[in-house]
Design a protein around this motif. Structure first.
Motif, PDB file in Angstrom:
ATOM      1  N   UNK A   1     -14.692  52.343  46.374  1.00 17.85           N
ATOM      2  CA  UNK A   1     -16.044  52.675  46.779  1.00 17.85           C
ATOM      3  C   UNK A   1     -16.120  54.166  47.092  1.00 17.85           C
ATOM      4  N   UNK A   2     -17.127  54.844  46.520  1.00 17.71           N
ATOM      5  CA  UNK A   2     -17.279  56.270  46.776  1.00 17.71           C
ATOM      6  C   UNK A   2     -16.176  57.119  46.178  1.00 17.71           C
ATOM      7  N   UNK A   3     -15.543  56.638  45.099  1.00 12.68           N
ATOM      8  CA  UNK A   3     -14.497  57.364  44.366  1.00 12.68           C
ATOM      9  C   UNK A   3     -13.191  57.529  45.152  1.00 12.68           C
ATOM     10  N   UNK A   4     -13.076  56.918  46.319  1.00 11.20           N
ATOM     11  CA  UNK A   4     -11.833  57.046  47.076  1.00 11.20           C
ATOM     12  C   UNK A   4     -11.475  58.480  47.394  1.00 11.20           C
ATOM     13  N   UNK A   5     -12.472  59.283  47.744  1.00 13.87           N
ATOM     14  CA  UNK A   5     -12.265  60.720  47.905  1.00 13.87           C
ATOM     15  C   UNK A   5     -11.286  61.115  49.011  1.00 13.87           C
ATOM     16  N   UNK A   6     -11.176  60.389  50.135  1.00 14.71           N
ATOM     17  CA  UNK A   6     -10.201  60.819  51.138  1.00 14.71           C
ATOM     18  C   UNK A   6      -8.791  61.003  50.580  1.00 14.71           C
ATOM     19  N   UNK A   7      -8.371  60.138  49.668  1.00 15.41           N
ATOM     20  CA  UNK A   7      -7.038  60.288  49.079  1.00 15.41           C
ATOM     21  C   UNK A   7      -6.896  61.656  48.415  1.00 15.41           C
ATOM     22  N   UNK A   8      -7.909  62.057  47.644  1.00 18.79           N
ATOM     23  CA  UNK A   8      -7.856  63.342  46.943  1.00 18.79           C
ATOM     24  C   UNK A   8      -7.965  64.505  47.920  1.00 18.79           C
TER      25      UNK A   8
ATOM     26  N   UNK B   1     -17.998  51.676  37.184  1.00 20.59           N
ATOM     27  CA  UNK B   1     -18.853  51.102  38.217  1.00 20.59           C
ATOM     28  C   UNK B   1     -18.219  50.994  39.585  1.00 20.59           C
ATOM     29  N   UNK B   2     -16.943  51.375  39.711  1.00 20.49           N
ATOM     30  CA  UNK B   2     -16.241  51.158  40.976  1.00 20.49           C
ATOM     31  C   UNK B   2     -16.787  52.007  42.118  1.00 20.49           C
ATOM     32  N   UNK B   3     -17.391  53.156  41.816  1.00 19.96           N
ATOM     33  CA  UNK B   3     -17.911  54.011  42.886  1.00 19.96           C
ATOM     34  C   UNK B   3     -19.014  53.328  43.663  1.00 19.96           C
ATOM     35  N   UNK B   4     -19.676  52.334  43.058  1.00 18.92           N
ATOM     36  CA  UNK B   4     -20.739  51.607  43.739  1.00 18.92           C
ATOM     37  C   UNK B   4     -20.330  50.235  44.230  1.00 18.92           C
TER      38      UNK B   4
ATOM     39  N   UNK C   1     -15.774  44.253  49.422  1.00 20.04           N
ATOM     40  CA  UNK C   1     -15.115  43.053  48.915  1.00 20.04           C
ATOM     41  C   UNK C   1     -14.815  43.177  47.423  1.00 20.04           C
ATOM     42  N   UNK C   2     -15.690  43.824  46.662  1.00 23.59           N
ATOM     43  CA  UNK C   2     -15.422  44.034  45.243  1.00 23.59           C
ATOM     44  C   UNK C   2     -14.190  44.918  45.046  1.00 23.59           C
ATOM     45  N   UNK C   3     -14.081  45.960  45.859  1.00 24.33           N
ATOM     46  CA  UNK C   3     -12.919  46.834  45.771  1.00 24.33           C
ATOM     47  C   UNK C   3     -11.639  46.071  46.112  1.00 24.33           C
ATOM     48  N   UNK C   4     -11.676  45.311  47.190  1.00 29.32           N
ATOM     49  CA  UNK C   4     -10.502  44.543  47.608  1.00 29.32           C
ATOM     50  C   UNK C   4     -10.086  43.571  46.514  1.00 29.32           C
ATOM     51  N   UNK C   5     -11.050  42.863  45.954  1.00 30.46           N
ATOM     52  CA  UNK C   5     -10.742  41.879  44.918  1.00 30.46           C
ATOM     53  C   UNK C   5     -10.120  42.540  43.690  1.00 30.46           C
ATOM     54  N   UNK C   6     -10.629  43.721  43.314  1.00 31.15           N
ATOM     55  CA  UNK C   6     -10.085  44.418  42.148  1.00 31.15           C
ATOM     56  C   UNK C   6      -8.647  44.857  42.387  1.00 31.15           C
ATOM     57  N   UNK C   7      -8.353  45.290  43.604  1.00 30.30           N
ATOM     58  CA  UNK C   7      -7.000  45.733  43.928  1.00 30.30           C
ATOM     59  C   UNK C   7      -6.046  44.535  43.993  1.00 30.30           C
ATOM     60  N   UNK C   8      -6.477  43.475  44.635  1.00 31.02           N
ATOM     61  CA  UNK C   8      -5.628  42.294  44.789  1.00 31.02           C
ATOM     62  C   UNK C   8      -5.305  41.675  43.431  1.00 31.02           C
TER      63      UNK C   8
END
Length: 547
Positions: free
Chosen positions: A261-268, A313-316, A320-327
């Motif tokens: 969500x939001x491109x995961x910018x903190x990591x970068x 579409x992951x930025x939006x 729960x969608x992010x968690x499911x995609x990672x799991x």
């Protein structure tokens, strides 16, 4: 918060904290070293509470002076920290927030009843969904119907200083210096957390401690090995990272390297060593998105997006969608906070459940230029607790209640508050670790931990390996992490409209990464932020820092 979370990031970290339910995840620490980040205490000098460690259990992995929490493989033999009920039949009220399902009401909740028996009185607790908490609290304030104890998420009350001075108890006489010794469990909370409790030169809050840093995200160890490496620490620089992401992006196999969500910018931002919220250059404050590091991280993200390394579409996505995609293995790396690792549904559990070969690991940021990455001190407290103005005896009663609720990891009280009643809510395994029964959440979901809580430690009934993993991550992330110099300062303009002003910039950042807007558009949005109130916010903080 008056804590180190920014206005814009508080809600996200509150959401993360909701994952750490009573049976799992990070527990609380009896006594590790203090870490004192840079930055002044608001509004002048105040003597902070004198730190006195609680009973010292020998941890399996020691804490450090930087604030790395101690870690335990098994729950110690419990001991009692409060021998006499602090109340004598009195009843007090409290309002706090709630994540997850509502627990059973008091009359059908043996754990709640036992807690009140140990307290010697009753707490009429109003638990409000985190989404509605700000509205509920401000309604109570407007109606003049304040509870005795109130959770403060740092964003709900626009003019917090005026509210504190007009309506809340000054806790300084009760807690400063050696005075806190009357409340030994509160005294076992180190200084770094109490700095988040000072406003206008007085102690107005109790801290709800967290783990200092939220971390840099997670990766799927099994999938990362497809790129020939075991850890993000082996990545040399941004170009090497791009090569790794290319190898991990396999659309034909429904697999992408990134997807947050939001491109995961903190990591970068950690990779590019962007400062956390503000940086103090001599006597001048510079906002994070005014720095070259910030713009370089965003520009790099745009390149990764254009190359197709983000799942479409992951930025939006919702959380729960992010968690499911990672799991499920659809994405290899995500940004989520460290509290999401050891919970009952956290990544240490959910990835192996989905695929026995999967293993989640915390990202340790490397430097974009071959140097070191830099995490943020962005999760010092999840919130604080205020008391309404009351007579001295009532304040002492409430502090005694908080002292009970802040009982450290290893105590009987901690076991009761977080795990419920043995035989009903949990059973002990052969090593003395509490194992939840099916009905446990119905009894232990009462949000006592958002009224008062001890310092954290790392503990999980899941076993040794995930405890080792999380302790190692904190050990690498906390030293040298970026601290917001304005963390414990109050800017009226920032409180009133800081979120709205910053949103103009962050919305443009998202548009730029997605290719809809230009770098000039981003720079123009930053100038607009400055002209519309950003420079005013800067001036208010600089004035406080100059004192």
């Amino acid at each position: 918060m008056t804590e180190s979370l920014s206005h814009s990031s508080r809600r996200s970290f509150l959401a993360l904290a909701g994952l750490s339910t009573a049976f799992i995840g990070t527990a609380f620490l009896t006594g590790c070293g203090q870490r004192t980040p840079s930055g002044n205490v608001t509004g002048g000098d105040v003597t902070l509470p004198q730190y006195t460690p609680a009973k010292d259990f020998k941890p399996d992995l020691a804490g450090t002076k930087d604030g790395v929490p101690a870690a335990f493989y098994n729950y110690p033999k419990p001991y009692k920290t409060v021998s006499t009920p602090p109340l004598k039949g009195q009843s007090y009220s409290a309002t706090t927030l709630l994540f997850g399902p509502v627990a059973n009401a008091k009359n059908n909740n043996p754990a709640w009843q036992e807690i009140e028996k140990r307290l010697g009185g009753s707490i009429e607790l109003t638990a409000v969904s985190s989404d509605d908490y700000g509205t509920k609290l401000n309604t109570q304030i407007a109606g003049g119907n304040l509870p005795d104890m109130m959770f403060n998420d740092g964003a709900a009350i626009p003019d917090i200083v005026s509210f504190l001075q007009s309506s809340c108890a000054d806790l300084t006489p009760f807690l400063s210096g050696e005075n806190i010794k009357a409340y030994p469990n509160l005294a076992a909370i180190p200084e770094v957390y109490w700095k988040a409790c000072v406003q206008a030169g007085k102690i107005y809050f109790l801290p709800i401690p967290r783990g200092l840093t939220g971390g840099s995200g997670f990766f799927n160890h099994t999938l990362l090995k497809q790129a020939g490496i075991e850890s993000t620490e082996q990545i040399k620089n941004k170009d090497d990272f791009s090569s790794v992401l290319k190898e991990l992006t396999r659309p034909q196999q429904n697999q992408w390297a990134l997807g947050s969500t939001g491109f995961g910018l903190p990591t970068l931002h950690h990779i590019f060593r962007t400062p956390y919220q503000w940086r103090l250059d001599q006597n001048e404050l510079v906002k994070d998105f005014e720095t070259d590091e910030y713009l370089a991280a965003v520009e790099y993200a745009a390149g990764l997006y254009k190359a197709g390394y983000y799942c479409p579409g992951s930025d939006g996505w919702t959380k729960s969608q992010m968690v499911n995609a990672f799991v499920s293995g659809k994405v290899t790396m995500i940004y989520d906070g460290l509290p999401a690792y050891l919970s009952s549904t956290g990544y240490a559990v959910s990835l192996p459940q989905a695929n026995s070969s999967y293993r989640a690991m915390p990202i340790i940021p490397f430097g974009h230029d071959g140097g070191k990455g830099q995490a943020w001190i962005d999760n010092v407290v999840v919130g604080t607790t205020m008391f309404k103005k009351n007579d001295e005896n009532k304040i002492k009663d409430l502090l005694s209640v908080a002292n009970f609720l802040a009982a450290p990891f290893g105590s009987e009280e901690y076991l009761l508050i977080n795990y419920g009643i043995e035989g009903t809510d949990y059973t002990l395994d052969a090593k003395g670790n509490p194992q939840a029964t099916p009905q446990a959440q119905q009894h232990t979901g009462v949000p006592w931990k958002f009224l008062a809580a001890p310092q954290q430690a790392i503990y999980s009934p899941l076993g040794k390996t995930p405890v080792d993993t999380l302790h190692a991550a904190y050990t690498k992330l906390i030293p040298g992490a970026s601290v917001n110099p304005c963390a414990n300062l109050f800017s009226a303009t920032d409180a009133a409209k800081g979120n709205v002003l910053s949103k103009g910039v962050t919305d443009t950042v998202k548009g730029f990464i997605a290719g809809r807007q230009s770098m000039d558009d981003l720079k123009n949005s930053i100038n607009k932020w400055k002209q519309s109130g950003g420079d005013t916010i800067r001036g208010e903080y600089e004035k406080l820092l100059s004192k």
